[in-house]
Design a protein around this motif. Structure first.
Motif, PDB file in Angstrom:
ATOM      1  N   GLN A 108     -17.025  49.106   1.058  1.00 10.20           N
ATOM      2  CA  GLN A 108     -17.071  50.964   1.390  1.00 10.20           C
ATOM      3  C   GLN A 108     -16.069  51.501   1.859  1.00 10.20           C
ATOM      4  O   GLN A 108     -15.763  52.318   1.263  1.00 10.20           O
ATOM      5  CB  GLN A 108     -18.273  51.247   2.334  1.00 10.20           C
ATOM      6  CG  GLN A 108     -19.866  50.749   1.175  1.00 10.20           C
ATOM      7  CD  GLN A 108     -20.996  51.697   2.090  1.00 10.20           C
ATOM      8  OE1 GLN A 108     -20.798  51.792   3.129  1.00 10.20           O
ATOM      9  NE2 GLN A 108     -22.240  51.493   1.097  1.00 10.20           N
TER      10      GLN A 108
ATOM     11  N   SER B 195     -19.677  57.592   7.148  1.00  5.94           N
ATOM     12  CA  SER B 195     -19.504  59.302   7.967  1.00  5.94           C
ATOM     13  C   SER B 195     -20.752  59.404   8.670  1.00  5.94           C
ATOM     14  O   SER B 195     -20.508  60.013   9.685  1.00  5.94           O
ATOM     15  CB  SER B 195     -19.949  60.069   6.217  1.00  5.94           C
ATOM     16  OG  SER B 195     -21.085  59.654   5.849  1.00  5.94           O
ATOM     17  N   GLU B 196     -21.909  58.527   7.978  1.00  9.70           N
ATOM     18  CA  GLU B 196     -22.601  58.877   9.473  1.00  9.70           C
ATOM     19  C   GLU B 196     -22.389  57.947  10.652  1.00  9.70           C
ATOM     20  O   GLU B 196     -22.251  58.426  11.580  1.00  9.70           O
ATOM     21  CB  GLU B 196     -24.561  58.310   8.936  1.00  9.70           C
ATOM     22  CG  GLU B 196     -25.075  59.256   7.508  1.00  9.70           C
ATOM     23  CD  GLU B 196     -25.997  58.396   6.965  1.00  9.70           C
ATOM     24  OE1 GLU B 196     -25.925  57.756   7.127  1.00  9.70           O
ATOM     25  OE2 GLU B 196     -26.983  59.584   6.881  1.00  9.70           O
TER      26      GLU B 196
ATOM     27  N   VAL C 267     -24.530  51.631   6.517  1.00  2.25           N
ATOM     28  CA  VAL C 267     -24.814  52.300   5.400  1.00  2.25           C
ATOM     29  C   VAL C 267     -24.446  53.871   4.722  1.00  2.25           C
ATOM     30  O   VAL C 267     -24.706  53.830   3.888  1.00  2.25           O
ATOM     31  CB  VAL C 267     -26.479  53.006   5.713  1.00  2.25           C
ATOM     32  CG1 VAL C 267     -27.634  54.354   5.525  1.00  2.25           C
ATOM     33  CG2 VAL C 267     -27.476  51.992   5.900  1.00  2.25           C
ATOM     34  N   SER C 268     -23.700  53.755   5.573  1.00  4.23           N
ATOM     35  CA  SER C 268     -22.552  55.257   5.255  1.00  4.23           C
ATOM     36  C   SER C 268     -21.553  55.138   6.625  1.00  4.23           C
ATOM     37  O   SER C 268     -22.059  55.376   7.650  1.00  4.23           O
ATOM     38  CB  SER C 268     -23.160  56.429   5.267  1.00  4.23           C
ATOM     39  OG  SER C 268     -22.803  57.691   5.174  1.00  4.23           O
TER      40      SER C 268
END
Length: 406
Positions: free
Chosen positions: A120, A293-294, A290-291
Motif C-alpha cells: 500500500q 490515512s487512518e 488497514v489504512s
C-alpha cells in the motif's frame, strides 16, 4: 590521636577480610550469588507486600474507622488484607484476560500485515520519492512469508535448540512460579504482622547506629517510601487515564482496533517515557495494515493527546509526589533500563526522585550551616538581549508612526 588496640584489631580484621574477598573474588561472588538466590522469595515477598499494602492501607482507613468495637479492630486487618488481595487479583485477571489475547492478535496482525502495508505504501507518490525505485520494487516483490518463517526459525534456533530452550524455559517458569508462590506466602505473613516487623527493624537500626544517624536514616526511609508510594499510585492512575482517553478518541474518530490499541497504549504507559511511544508505534503499524490515512489520523490524535496528558493531567496526578526534572527522569529511565531492563525503568524514577529529594535537603542544610545566601537565578542572556532589541524596535516604530501622523 590515641588509637586503642581494640580499634586496631578491628581495622586489621577488616583489611584481612578485604584481602580475602579480592584474592578469592570468584568464590566470594558465587557465595553472594547463592545467598541472593536463597533470599529471592523473601525479596519477592517484600515487593508483593509493599504493593498490597498500598491497597490494604486505603481499605483500613475506611473500614469502620470511627468504631471502638474490639471485634472490629480484630477483623479490620484480615478483612482489609483479603479485600486488597482480591482487588489486585481481579485487576490482574482482567488485564490478563484483555491484554494477552489482544497482544497475540496484535502480533498476528503485525506479522501478517507487513506485506500488505508495504504494497500500500509503495502505491503512494510521496513514498516513491523518498525511497529509491529499486528498493520499492524489491520490497513489493519480496516473499515476506519466507523471510518471516526464516526469522522465526532462526529465533527458535532449530528443532534441537528449540527443544533445549523449551526445557530451560519450563525449568525457569517452574522456578519463577515457586519463588512467586513463596513470595506471596511471605507477603501475607509480613502484612499480617507488619507493625511487629517494623518495630524489629527499627530496633536493629537503632542499636547499630548513633542517635543522629538513626533519626536521619528514618527520615530518608520515609522520603523513599513517600516517593515510591506516590509514584506507583500516580503511574497506575495515569496509565488508566491514558488508556481511557485513547479509547474514547479512537471511538470518536472511528478508527479500527479501538479496544486492542487503547489497552496496549495504557499498558505500555506504565513504562516511563519510552513505554507510551512503544504503544503508539505498535498502534500506528497495526492501523497501517488497514489504512495508511487512518494511521496518520491516529498519529496526529495520539500526539495531541499525549501532549495534553503530559502537560495537564500527569502533573496534577503527581502533584503530591516528589518533583523530578524531566532531564533526570530521562536519565533515570535510561540508567534503570541499562542496569535492570523493564524493572529498572519502573523503579529507576522513584529511586532517582528519592535521591534528588534527599540531595536537596542535604544541600539546603549545608548552606544554612555555612551561612550562605541563596544564589540568584541565572538569567537567560539571549532572552534579555532579544527583549531589549524588541523594546528598541517598538520605540522606533512608535516614533515613526508619530511622525507620519504629524
Amino acid at each position: 590521636m590515641n588509637i586503642e588496640w581494640k580499634q586496631l584489631r578491628k581495622i586489621g580484621f577488616s583489611i584481612f577480610l578485604l584481602y580475602l574477598a579480592i584474592y578469592y573474588w570468584h568464590e566470594v561472588a558465587k557465595l553472594i550469588q547463592t545467598c541472593f538466590s536463597a533470599f529471592i522469595p523473601v525479596t519477592v515477598g517484600i515487593v508483593i507486600a509493599y504493593m498490597i499494602n498500598i491497597m490494604m492501607d486505603m481499605y483500613e482507613d475506611y473500614f469502620f474507622k470511627k468504631s471502638d468495637n474490639p471485634l472490629v479492630d480484630k477483623l479490620r486487618r484480615p478483612i482489609c488484607l483479603i479485600g486488597a488481595i482480591l482487588t489486585i487479583g481481579i485487576i490482574i485477571g482482567v488485564l490478563v484476560y484483555l491484554v494477552i489475547p489482544e497482544l497475540v492478535t496484535s502480533a498476528t496482525i503485525l506479522i501478517g500485515g507487513i506485506p500488505k502495508a508495504v504494497k500500500q505504501l509503495a502505491q503512494y507518490d510521496w513514498f516513491q520519492t523518498i525511497v529509491p525505485d529499486n528498493v520499492v520494487k524489491r520490497l513489493v516483490e519480496m516473499n515476506w512469508n519466507d523471510y518471516i518463517h526464516s526469522a522465526m526459525k532462526f529465533i527458535k534456533g532449530g528443532a534441537g535448540g528449540f527443544a533445549g530452550d523449551a526445557m530451560n524455559l519450563a525449568g525457569s517458569v517452574f522456578s519463577t512460579a515457586v519463588s512467586a508462590l513463596l513470595g506471596f506466602i511471605f507477603a501475607i505473613y509480613f502484612l499480617g504482622s507488619k507493625e511487629k516487623f517494623q518495630l524489629q527493624a527499627l530496633r536493629v537500626i537503632r542499636v547499630t547506629m548513633k542517635e543522629p544517624y538513626y533519626k536521619r536514616a528514618l527520615h530518608y526511609l520515609s522520603v523513599g517510601n513517600r516517593c515510591f508510594h506516590n509514584y506507583i499510585v500516580g503511574k497506575i492512575v495515569d496509565a488508566i487515564v491514558v488508556g481511557i482517553m485513547c479509547g474514547i478518541g479512537m471511538t470518536l474518530l472511528r478508527l479500527p482496533y479501538v479496544m486492542m490499541i487503547s489497552i496496549f497504549v495504557g499498558f505500555t504507559a506504565l513504562i516511563p517515557i519510552v513505554g507510551t511511544y512503544v504503544g503508539i508505534a505498535a498502534g500506528a503499524i497495526i492501523i497501517l495494515t488497514v489504512s495508511p490515512s487512518e494511521a496518520l489520523i491516529f498519529l496526529i490524535f495520539i500526539v495531541i493527546m499525549i501532549q495534553f496528558e503530559a502537560n495537564v493531567i500527569y502533573p496534577k496526578l503527581m502533584s503530591n509526589s516528589v518533583g523530578l526534572p524531566g532531564i533526570w527522569v530521562l536519565a533515570a529511565v535510561t540508567a534503570g533500563g541499562t542496569l535492570g531492563g523493564i524493572l529498572g525503568m519502573l523503579i529507576g524514577v522513584p529511586i532517582a526522585a528519592t535521591i534528588y529529594q534527599i540531595s536537596k535537603e542535604i544541600i539546603k542544610e549545608r548552606e544554612m550551616k555555612l551561612g550562605l545566601e541563596k544564589l540568584p537565578e541565572i538569567k537567560n542572556i539571549s532572552q534579555e538581549r532579544w527583549t531589549k532589541i524588541k523594546k528598541i524596535k517598538d520605540k522606533a516604530t512608535k516614533e515613526i508612526r508619530g511622525k507620519e501622523k504629524k
